[in-house]
Motif scaffolding. Structure first.
Motif, PDB file in Angstrom:
ATOM      1  N   VAL A 134       5.432  11.459   7.075  1.00 40.50           N
ATOM      2  CA  VAL A 134       6.368  10.827   8.002  1.00 40.50           C
ATOM      3  C   VAL A 134       7.879  10.961   6.919  1.00 40.50           C
ATOM      4  CG1 VAL A 134       7.583   8.582   8.901  1.00 40.50           C
ATOM      5  CG2 VAL A 134       5.002   9.578   9.423  1.00 40.50           C
ATOM      6  N   ILE A 135       7.600  10.683   5.609  1.00 40.07           N
ATOM      7  CA  ILE A 135       8.921  10.606   4.857  1.00 40.07           C
ATOM      8  C   ILE A 135       9.466  12.025   4.907  1.00 40.07           C
ATOM      9  CG2 ILE A 135       9.907  10.330   2.739  1.00 40.07           C
ATOM     10  CD1 ILE A 135       7.432   8.417   2.072  1.00 40.07           C
ATOM     11  N   PRO A 136       9.222  12.930   4.639  1.00 40.25           N
ATOM     12  CA  PRO A 136       9.937  14.285   4.685  1.00 40.25           C
ATOM     13  C   PRO A 136      10.413  14.541   6.089  1.00 40.25           C
ATOM     14  CG  PRO A 136       7.840  14.795   4.334  1.00 40.25           C
ATOM     15  CD  PRO A 136       7.716  13.398   3.921  1.00 40.25           C
ATOM     16  N   ILE A 137       9.431  14.492   7.123  1.00 42.79           N
ATOM     17  CA  ILE A 137      10.000  14.738   8.675  1.00 42.79           C
ATOM     18  C   ILE A 137      11.135  13.810   9.031  1.00 42.79           C
ATOM     19  CG2 ILE A 137       9.318  14.759  10.808  1.00 42.79           C
ATOM     20  CD1 ILE A 137       6.461  15.214  10.054  1.00 42.79           C
ATOM     21  N   TYR A 151      -2.243  15.627  -0.351  1.00 37.44           N
ATOM     22  CA  TYR A 151      -3.320  16.337   0.641  1.00 37.44           C
ATOM     23  C   TYR A 151      -3.930  17.295  -0.269  1.00 37.44           C
ATOM     24  CZ  TYR A 151      -5.025  20.461   3.395  1.00 37.44           C
ATOM     25  OH  TYR A 151      -5.425  21.627   4.059  1.00 37.44           O
ATOM     26  N   GLN A 152      -3.600  17.774  -1.445  1.00 33.51           N
ATOM     27  CA  GLN A 152      -4.440  18.402  -2.405  1.00 33.51           C
ATOM     28  C   GLN A 152      -5.402  17.587  -2.958  1.00 33.51           C
ATOM     29  OE1 GLN A 152      -2.256  19.776  -5.785  1.00 33.51           O
ATOM     30  NE2 GLN A 152      -3.012  21.828  -5.575  1.00 33.51           N
ATOM     31  N   LEU A 201      13.191  16.383  -1.042  1.00 29.15           N
ATOM     32  CA  LEU A 201      12.482  16.988  -2.022  1.00 29.15           C
ATOM     33  C   LEU A 201      11.312  16.599  -2.612  1.00 29.15           C
ATOM     34  CD1 LEU A 201      15.576  19.046  -3.440  1.00 29.15           C
ATOM     35  CD2 LEU A 201      14.168  19.893  -1.714  1.00 29.15           C
ATOM     36  N   HIS A 202      11.477  15.310  -3.337  1.00 30.58           N
ATOM     37  CA  HIS A 202      10.562  14.592  -3.743  1.00 30.58           C
ATOM     38  C   HIS A 202       9.277  14.141  -2.730  1.00 30.58           C
ATOM     39  CE1 HIS A 202      11.848  13.853  -7.992  1.00 30.58           C
ATOM     40  NE2 HIS A 202      13.163  13.702  -7.373  1.00 30.58           N
ATOM     41  N   SER A 203       9.529  13.908  -1.603  1.00 34.89           N
ATOM     42  CA  SER A 203       8.661  13.229  -0.564  1.00 34.89           C
ATOM     43  C   SER A 203       7.645  14.658  -0.265  1.00 34.89           C
ATOM     44  CB  SER A 203       9.275  12.889   0.529  1.00 34.89           C
ATOM     45  OG  SER A 203       9.880  13.868   1.228  1.00 34.89           O
ATOM     46  N   VAL A 204       8.297  16.037  -0.308  1.00 35.33           N
ATOM     47  CA  VAL A 204       7.580  16.954   0.000  1.00 35.33           C
ATOM     48  C   VAL A 204       6.271  17.281  -1.165  1.00 35.33           C
ATOM     49  CG1 VAL A 204       7.428  19.659  -0.035  1.00 35.33           C
ATOM     50  CG2 VAL A 204       9.209  18.147   1.205  1.00 35.33           C
TER      51      VAL A 204
END
Length: 212
Positions: free
Chosen positions: A148-151, A127-128, A117-120
């Motif tokens: 790579v973290i959330p994936i 990106y923003q 959740l935090h990595s998303v």
């Protein structure tokens, strides 16, 4: 119930989940070949031509992270993570399954959810703002490597769920609970969670209630 040492349990739903994780892990493992190639190029440029590239140096860090992060879930499917095996191996089979279930439910899975959740949020923020390397000649699009973290943690979650299903199913299987009637609408689900005992020369299918 003690089982022969050469007996291997197979659970279809667990095999399917592990197979998915392992296929991705095997593809991502080729990043190590790419990593070695880039390291060789960087070494030749730096020491042969005195012209090392900053973006290649950063790319090495990023590719190393890719191999490591995707390797976490692959290791769970193969039970390769280091733990206190000297204690675990001396427990009864039932106690082993119970401790595995406890560790998965109250330690590993909550950790995975929190990091995911935090990595998303980290990826979206990167990106923003169009985050890139602080070095002017470094790599742009820092959000790509952060993704790579959330994936990888999503794959880690799948591998952990597969492991949890395996431990719970085997715990119930070893308990040999009495047979209970199953409605027709859950017969397919029952098949997915059925345990298959497989040895070198014979394969037989059982469920948690007894041999079939």
């Amino acid at each position: 119930m003690n089982q022969p040492n050469d007996l291997e349990y197979r659970i279809p739903i667990v095999d399917a989940l592990n197979g998915f994780v392992q296929r991705i892990g095997q593809v991502m493992a080729w990043s190590n070949v790419l990593l070695i190639g880039i390291i060789l190029v960087q070494v030749v440029l730096r020491y042969g031509f005195n012209n090392g590239q900053v973006y290649l140096e950063e790319l090495i860090w990023h590719i190393y992270a890719v191999g490591f992060m995707f390797g976490l879930s692959f290791a769970i499917t193969n039970d390769s993570h280091i733990r206190v095996d000297i204690v675990h191996m001396n427990l009864s089979r039932t106690a082993q399954h119970r401790w595995e279930i406890f560790g998965l439910m109250f330690l590993l899975l909550p950790f995975i959810v929190v990091i995911f959740l935090h990595s998303v949020e980290w990826v979206y923020y990167s990106y923003q703002i169009g985050e890139s390397s602080q070095n002017p000649t470094g790599m742009p699009y820092r959000w790509v490597v952060k993704s790579v973290i959330p994936i990888s943690f999503a794959l880690l979650f799948i591998a952990a769920i597969a492991r949890l299903i395996r431990e719970i199913t085997l715990l119930l299987h070893l308990a040999r609970e009495p047979e209970e009637p199953y409605p027709g609408r859950v017969s397919m689900l029952r098949h997915l969670f059925r345990v298959q005992e497989q040895s070198d020369d014979v394969t037989r299918t059982t469920d948690k209630h007894g041999e079939g």
